[in-house]
Design a protein around this motif. Structure first.
Motif, PDB file in Angstrom:
ATOM      1  N   ALA A 134       7.378 -15.549  -5.042  1.00  0.00           N
ATOM      2  CA  ALA A 134       8.376 -16.235  -5.858  1.00  0.00           C
ATOM      3  C   ALA A 134       9.633 -15.382  -6.030  1.00  0.00           C
ATOM      4  O   ALA A 134      10.732 -15.889  -6.105  1.00  0.00           O
ATOM      5  N   GLN A 135       9.459 -14.090  -6.078  1.00  0.00           N
ATOM      6  CA  GLN A 135      10.597 -13.189  -6.245  1.00  0.00           C
ATOM      7  C   GLN A 135      10.935 -12.487  -4.936  1.00  0.00           C
ATOM      8  O   GLN A 135      11.794 -11.632  -4.910  1.00  0.00           O
ATOM      9  N   ASP A 136      10.272 -12.869  -3.860  1.00  0.00           N
ATOM     10  CA  ASP A 136      10.449 -12.254  -2.550  1.00  0.00           C
ATOM     11  C   ASP A 136      10.352 -10.736  -2.653  1.00  0.00           C
ATOM     12  O   ASP A 136      11.143 -10.005  -2.064  1.00  0.00           O
ATOM     13  N   ALA A 137       9.390 -10.273  -3.446  1.00  0.00           N
ATOM     14  CA  ALA A 137       9.182  -8.834  -3.629  1.00  0.00           C
ATOM     15  C   ALA A 137       7.761  -8.467  -3.256  1.00  0.00           C
ATOM     16  O   ALA A 137       6.825  -9.219  -3.517  1.00  0.00           O
ATOM     17  N   PHE A 138       7.632  -7.315  -2.657  1.00  0.00           N
ATOM     18  CA  PHE A 138       6.331  -6.747  -2.343  1.00  0.00           C
ATOM     19  C   PHE A 138       6.129  -5.629  -3.353  1.00  0.00           C
ATOM     20  O   PHE A 138       6.911  -4.677  -3.377  1.00  0.00           O
ATOM     21  N   VAL A 139       5.131  -5.748  -4.211  1.00  0.00           N
ATOM     22  CA  VAL A 139       4.928  -4.789  -5.293  1.00  0.00           C
ATOM     23  C   VAL A 139       3.756  -3.881  -4.967  1.00  0.00           C
ATOM     24  O   VAL A 139       2.655  -4.348  -4.696  1.00  0.00           O
ATOM     25  N   VAL A 140       4.011  -2.573  -5.001  1.00  0.00           N
ATOM     26  CA  VAL A 140       2.971  -1.571  -4.804  1.00  0.00           C
ATOM     27  C   VAL A 140       2.758  -0.886  -6.148  1.00  0.00           C
ATOM     28  O   VAL A 140       3.663  -0.225  -6.659  1.00  0.00           O
ATOM     29  N   ARG A 141       1.567  -1.089  -6.713  1.00  0.00           N
ATOM     30  CA  ARG A 141       1.249  -0.447  -7.990  1.00  0.00           C
ATOM     31  C   ARG A 141       0.361   0.758  -7.712  1.00  0.00           C
ATOM     32  O   ARG A 141      -0.644   0.633  -7.019  1.00  0.00           O
ATOM     33  N   VAL A 142       0.741   1.898  -8.273  1.00  0.00           N
ATOM     34  CA  VAL A 142       0.034   3.148  -7.999  1.00  0.00           C
ATOM     35  C   VAL A 142      -0.462   3.727  -9.310  1.00  0.00           C
ATOM     36  O   VAL A 142       0.265   3.761 -10.301  1.00  0.00           O
ATOM     37  N   GLY A 143      -1.705   4.206  -9.309  1.00  0.00           N
ATOM     38  CA  GLY A 143      -2.258   4.842 -10.493  1.00  0.00           C
ATOM     39  C   GLY A 143      -3.011   6.089 -10.121  1.00  0.00           C
ATOM     40  O   GLY A 143      -3.388   6.292  -8.969  1.00  0.00           O
ATOM     41  N   GLY A 144      -3.196   6.959 -11.081  1.00  0.00           N
ATOM     42  CA  GLY A 144      -3.938   8.198 -10.847  1.00  0.00           C
ATOM     43  C   GLY A 144      -3.028   9.333 -10.422  1.00  0.00           C
ATOM     44  O   GLY A 144      -1.868   9.385 -10.793  1.00  0.00           O
ATOM     45  N   ASP A 145      -3.581  10.242  -9.637  1.00  0.00           N
ATOM     46  CA  ASP A 145      -2.846  11.415  -9.175  1.00  0.00           C
ATOM     47  C   ASP A 145      -2.523  11.265  -7.695  1.00  0.00           C
ATOM     48  O   ASP A 145      -3.379  10.842  -6.918  1.00  0.00           O
ATOM     49  N   ILE A 146      -1.321  11.621  -7.325  1.00  0.00           N
ATOM     50  CA  ILE A 146      -0.932  11.563  -5.921  1.00  0.00           C
ATOM     51  C   ILE A 146      -0.704  12.985  -5.430  1.00  0.00           C
ATOM     52  O   ILE A 146       0.107  13.723  -5.985  1.00  0.00           O
ATOM     53  N   ASP A 147      -1.422  13.339  -4.376  1.00  0.00           N
ATOM     54  CA  ASP A 147      -1.237  14.649  -3.751  1.00  0.00           C
ATOM     55  C   ASP A 147      -1.356  14.471  -2.246  1.00  0.00           C
ATOM     56  O   ASP A 147      -1.360  13.343  -1.748  1.00  0.00           O
ATOM     57  N   HIS A 148      -1.468  15.568  -1.520  1.00  0.00           N
ATOM     58  CA  HIS A 148      -1.485  15.493  -0.058  1.00  0.00           C
ATOM     59  C   HIS A 148      -2.670  14.694   0.490  1.00  0.00           C
ATOM     60  O   HIS A 148      -2.597  14.136   1.576  1.00  0.00           O
ATOM     61  N   GLU A 149      -3.752  14.611  -0.254  1.00  0.00           N
ATOM     62  CA  GLU A 149      -4.915  13.852   0.205  1.00  0.00           C
ATOM     63  C   GLU A 149      -4.769  12.353  -0.030  1.00  0.00           C
ATOM     64  O   GLU A 149      -5.284  11.559   0.743  1.00  0.00           O
ATOM     65  N   SER A 150      -4.090  11.966  -1.084  1.00  0.00           N
ATOM     66  CA  SER A 150      -3.989  10.547  -1.414  1.00  0.00           C
ATOM     67  C   SER A 150      -2.660   9.906  -1.011  1.00  0.00           C
ATOM     68  O   SER A 150      -2.569   8.690  -0.915  1.00  0.00           O
ATOM     69  N   ALA A 151      -1.640  10.689  -0.728  1.00  0.00           N
ATOM     70  CA  ALA A 151      -0.331  10.148  -0.359  1.00  0.00           C
ATOM     71  C   ALA A 151      -0.378   9.235   0.863  1.00  0.00           C
ATOM     72  O   ALA A 151       0.378   8.255   0.915  1.00  0.00           O
ATOM     73  N   PRO A 152      -1.236   9.480   1.853  1.00  0.00           N
ATOM     74  CA  PRO A 152      -1.287   8.560   3.000  1.00  0.00           C
ATOM     75  C   PRO A 152      -1.649   7.118   2.606  1.00  0.00           C
ATOM     76  O   PRO A 152      -1.221   6.172   3.265  1.00  0.00           O
ATOM     77  N   ARG A 153      -2.391   6.947   1.530  1.00  0.00           N
ATOM     78  CA  ARG A 153      -2.708   5.585   1.073  1.00  0.00           C
ATOM     79  C   ARG A 153      -1.455   4.885   0.574  1.00  0.00           C
ATOM     80  O   ARG A 153      -1.269   3.689   0.794  1.00  0.00           O
ATOM     81  N   LEU A 154      -0.571   5.625  -0.096  1.00  0.00           N
ATOM     82  CA  LEU A 154       0.705   5.056  -0.519  1.00  0.00           C
ATOM     83  C   LEU A 154       1.557   4.727   0.704  1.00  0.00           C
ATOM     84  O   LEU A 154       2.179   3.670   0.774  1.00  0.00           O
ATOM     85  N   GLU A 155       1.551   5.614   1.669  1.00  0.00           N
ATOM     86  CA  GLU A 155       2.311   5.378   2.902  1.00  0.00           C
ATOM     87  C   GLU A 155       1.826   4.103   3.599  1.00  0.00           C
ATOM     88  O   GLU A 155       2.638   3.296   4.069  1.00  0.00           O
ATOM     89  N   GLU A 156       0.529   3.887   3.643  1.00  0.00           N
ATOM     90  CA  GLU A 156      -0.022   2.672   4.248  1.00  0.00           C
ATOM     91  C   GLU A 156       0.445   1.423   3.504  1.00  0.00           C
ATOM     92  O   GLU A 156       0.790   0.408   4.119  1.00  0.00           O
ATOM     93  N   ALA A 157       0.456   1.490   2.185  1.00  0.00           N
ATOM     94  CA  ALA A 157       0.901   0.345   1.392  1.00  0.00           C
ATOM     95  C   ALA A 157       2.377   0.049   1.656  1.00  0.00           C
ATOM     96  O   ALA A 157       2.775  -1.112   1.774  1.00  0.00           O
ATOM     97  N   LEU A 158       3.195   1.098   1.790  1.00  0.00           N
ATOM     98  CA  LEU A 158       4.617   0.894   2.052  1.00  0.00           C
ATOM     99  C   LEU A 158       4.857   0.394   3.470  1.00  0.00           C
ATOM    100  O   LEU A 158       5.780  -0.384   3.712  1.00  0.00           O
ATOM    101  N   ASP A 159       4.020   0.798   4.404  1.00  0.00           N
ATOM    102  CA  ASP A 159       4.090   0.252   5.760  1.00  0.00           C
ATOM    103  C   ASP A 159       3.759  -1.240   5.753  1.00  0.00           C
ATOM    104  O   ASP A 159       4.364  -2.025   6.481  1.00  0.00           O
ATOM    105  N   GLU A 160       2.806  -1.625   4.917  1.00  0.00           N
ATOM    106  CA  GLU A 160       2.459  -3.036   4.799  1.00  0.00           C
ATOM    107  C   GLU A 160       3.645  -3.835   4.256  1.00  0.00           C
ATOM    108  O   GLU A 160       3.896  -4.961   4.688  1.00  0.00           O
ATOM    109  N   ALA A 161       4.397  -3.246   3.344  1.00  0.00           N
ATOM    110  CA  ALA A 161       5.594  -3.910   2.817  1.00  0.00           C
ATOM    111  C   ALA A 161       6.562  -4.235   3.954  1.00  0.00           C
ATOM    112  O   ALA A 161       7.167  -5.312   3.984  1.00  0.00           O
TER     113      ALA A 161
END
Length: 123
Positions: free
Chosen positions: A14-41
């Motif tokens: 409806a808003q033509d937006a892709f929303v990525v919600r992130v929780g917890g701690d982000i470090d070198h081990e978990s950052a690739p999951r954020l990168e994957e979500a942004l690639d999906e966007a």
């Protein structure tokens, strides 16, 4: 695991937006999951990506690297990426200390990100 990145990704057509919600701690081990979500966007093709960091308690330079690369990719495609909070003190400080807050569109909430002008109508 409370110290692991817990990302849920939703697409608000409806808003033509892709929303990525992130929780917890982000470090070198978990950052690739954020990168994957942004690639999906990118694959979805929305005109706006909203990265909600309001649930992030800790972030290191890994998240900054992912966000910088995603911002460059969005700009090259002439799409908008908005990073929103409210930000924890650690996340706010990461942007301030690195001098990168001016490279991003930073707002206080997902609602504020949704209220920004539509980039397609600004051309």
């Amino acid at each position: 695991m409370p110290d692991e990145l817990q990302a849920t990704v939703t697409h608000g057509a409806a808003q033509d937006a892709f929303v990525v919600r992130v929780g917890g701690d982000i470090d070198h081990e978990s950052a690739p999951r954020l990168e994957e979500a942004l690639d999906e966007a990118h694959r979805v093709g929305a005109s706006r990506t909203v990265v909600d960091l309001s649930g992030v308690a800790f972030a290191d330079s890994s998240v900054l690297h992912v966000l910088l690369e995603a911002q460059r990719a969005h700009r090259s495609r002439e799409t908008v990426m908005v990073v929103c909070g409210p930000f924890s003190d650690i996340v706010r400080r990461l942007f301030e200390v690195t001098g990168t807050e001016g490279f991003f569109v930073l707002v206080d909430s997902v609602q504020a990100a949704s209220a920004l002008p539509d980039p397609a109508t600004e051309r």
